[in-house]
Design an enzyme around this catalytic site. Structure first.
Site, PDB file in Angstrom:
ATOM      1  N   ASP A   7       0.951  -1.311   0.082  1.00  0.00           N
ATOM      2  CA  ASP A   7      -0.112  -0.156   0.112  1.00  0.00           C
ATOM      3  C   ASP A   7       0.802   1.177  -0.049  1.00  0.00           C
ATOM      4  OD1 ASP A   7      -2.198   1.791   0.025  1.00  0.00           O
ATOM      5  OD2 ASP A   7      -2.287   1.471   2.313  1.00  0.00           O
ATOM      6  N   GLY A  40      -3.132   8.636  -3.328  1.00  0.00           N
ATOM      7  CA  GLY A  40      -4.441   9.223  -4.114  1.00  0.00           C
ATOM      8  C   GLY A  40      -4.380  10.435  -4.691  1.00  0.00           C
ATOM      9  N   CYS A  70      -4.442  -1.621  -1.789  1.00  0.00           N
ATOM     10  CA  CYS A  70      -4.518  -0.314  -1.779  1.00  0.00           C
ATOM     11  C   CYS A  70      -5.794   0.036  -3.158  1.00  0.00           C
ATOM     12  CB  CYS A  70      -3.175   0.502  -2.186  1.00  0.00           C
ATOM     13  SG  CYS A  70      -3.498   2.124  -2.493  1.00  0.00           S
ATOM     14  N   THR A  72      -6.349   2.878  -4.591  1.00  0.00           N
ATOM     15  CA  THR A  72      -5.947   3.932  -5.394  1.00  0.00           C
ATOM     16  C   THR A  72      -5.272   2.969  -6.438  1.00  0.00           C
ATOM     17  OG1 THR A  72      -5.739   5.537  -3.804  1.00  0.00           O
ATOM     18  CG2 THR A  72      -4.768   5.924  -5.942  1.00  0.00           C
ATOM     19  N   CYS A 181     -11.012   2.474   0.185  1.00  0.00           N
ATOM     20  CA  CYS A 181      -9.720   2.719   0.519  1.00  0.00           C
ATOM     21  C   CYS A 181      -9.217   2.147   1.756  1.00  0.00           C
ATOM     22  CB  CYS A 181      -9.559   4.402   0.739  1.00  0.00           C
ATOM     23  SG  CYS A 181      -8.049   4.650   1.620  1.00  0.00           S
ATOM     24  N   THR A 182      -8.437   1.431   1.741  1.00  0.00           N
ATOM     25  CA  THR A 182      -7.808   0.528   2.864  1.00  0.00           C
ATOM     26  C   THR A 182      -7.586   1.224   4.263  1.00  0.00           C
ATOM     27  OG1 THR A 182      -5.608   0.126   1.808  1.00  0.00           O
ATOM     28  CG2 THR A 182      -7.110  -1.424   1.257  1.00  0.00           C
TER      29      THR A 182
HETATM   30  N1  DGN Z   1      -4.681   3.032   1.374  1.00  0.00           N
HETATM   31  C1  DGN Z   1      -4.844   3.688   0.027  1.00  0.00           C
HETATM   32  C2  DGN Z   1      -6.129   3.311  -0.604  1.00  0.00           C
HETATM   33  O1  DGN Z   1      -6.609   2.290  -0.317  1.00  0.00           O
HETATM   34  O2  DGN Z   1      -6.464   3.879  -1.595  1.00  0.00           O
HETATM   35  C3  DGN Z   1      -4.534   5.363   0.436  1.00  0.00           C
HETATM   36  C4  DGN Z   1      -4.254   5.966  -1.031  1.00  0.00           C
HETATM   37  C5  DGN Z   1      -3.410   7.184  -0.686  1.00  0.00           C
HETATM   38  O3  DGN Z   1      -2.129   7.209  -0.720  1.00  0.00           O
HETATM   39  N2  DGN Z   1      -4.049   8.001  -0.158  1.00  0.00           N
END
Ligand code: DGN
Length: 264
Positions: A7, A40, A70, A72, A181-182
């Site tokens: 991620d 993101g 992730c 994104t 989003c995780t």
């Molecule tokens: N955990 C990422 C996701 O699920 O999109 C976050 C992405 C990011 O970096 N903002």
């Protein structure tokens, strides 16, 4: 087998933890690209480049399955990097949408997708949900959620204010809220409380054990709203992967390695 996760930072740990809850003895590794978080707000090219680098790092460490933990990176890069690398690579979008397709009985009810700016702009969840005749999709980018979680803030006035700012106009007919989003499962209570304040409905959360847990509610048990996260379909995918490879994951040593690209 060795199962690898990555991620942009710590969000994917919500997926990793849930896979380990089901298969505690699996050999796993996790890469959090915290030097370059958040993904993101970046361009597709950059997200694909960062994701390929993460994949290469984990492949060089003998990964047999790569989980793009992730939303994104899953929206834009999972398919792209699958073209380059030989091991199976799975993102969260497809299984998650299929799961929602299987639990949403009345397809005219609305599904709310909460994700990063990129995920929402990509339209990937909307596109995938349409395969299950889900076309009433309300999407909202919630870019402040990731930095809050990165700062360890998952409840309290800041989390509540952010949730209210993003969710004040969530549609009345919402039936399922997808945490696309995780990072967002860490904020599930703030998200649920905000929805409950607006719609006065009972909010039920699907846990990894397959149970539905009531997290908030007034008296309206008849028509609850379900909040779901991406880990459950990933756990099922891992289970199938182990089955296909004639492994239960039970006899591995349970080695766990966590890497990050900057100060932990
Ligand atoms: N955990 C990422 C996701 O699920 O999109 C976050 C992405 C990011 O970096 N903002």
């Amino acid at each position: 087998p060795n199962i690898a996760f990555f991620d942009s930072s710590q969000g994917g740990l919500t997926v990793w933890e849930n896979v380990l809850k089901r298969f505690p003895n699996l050999n796993t590794q996790y890469l959090g690209d915290n030097a370059r978080c958040p993904y993101g707000n970046k361009s597709a090219e950059t997200i694909i480049k960062y994701s390929s680098e993460a994949a290469l790092f984990l492949l060089n460490r003998n990964a047999n399955l790569l989980i793009v933990a992730c939303g994104t990176a899953s929206s834009v890069a999972a398919k792209e990097i699958q073209k380059i690398f030989k091991i199976p690579i799975v993102g969260i979008v497809e299984g998650f949408c299929q799961f929602v397709g299987s639990i949403l009985e009345n397809k005219s009810r609305s599904v709310a997708v909460l994700g990063t700016r990129f995920t929402i702009k990509s339209g990937r969840f909307k596109e995938e949900l349409s395969l299950y005749n889900i076309n009433n999709v309300w999407e909202r980018a919630c870019p402040l959620f990731v930095p809050l979680v990165e700062e360890g803030i998952s409840s309290g006035p800041m989390a509540d204010a952010a949730a209210d700012m993003y969710l004040w106009d969530i549609p009345e007919d919402t039936k399922i809220v997808m945490l696309a989003c995780t990072h967002y499962p860490r904020l599930v209570h703030a998200i649920a409380a905000s929805i409950e304040r607006r719609l006065g409905k009972t909010i039920i959360y699907k846990t990894i054990d397959g149970d539905w847990v009531l997290i908030l509610g007034r008296n309206n048990l008849e028509d609850p709203i379900y909040v779901v996260e991406s880990s459950l379909p990933i756990v099922n995918y891992v289970s199938q992967f182990l089955h296909k490879n004639n492994s239960t994951g039970i006899y591995s040593q349970g080695n766990k390695h966590v890497f990050c690209t900057d100060a932990p």
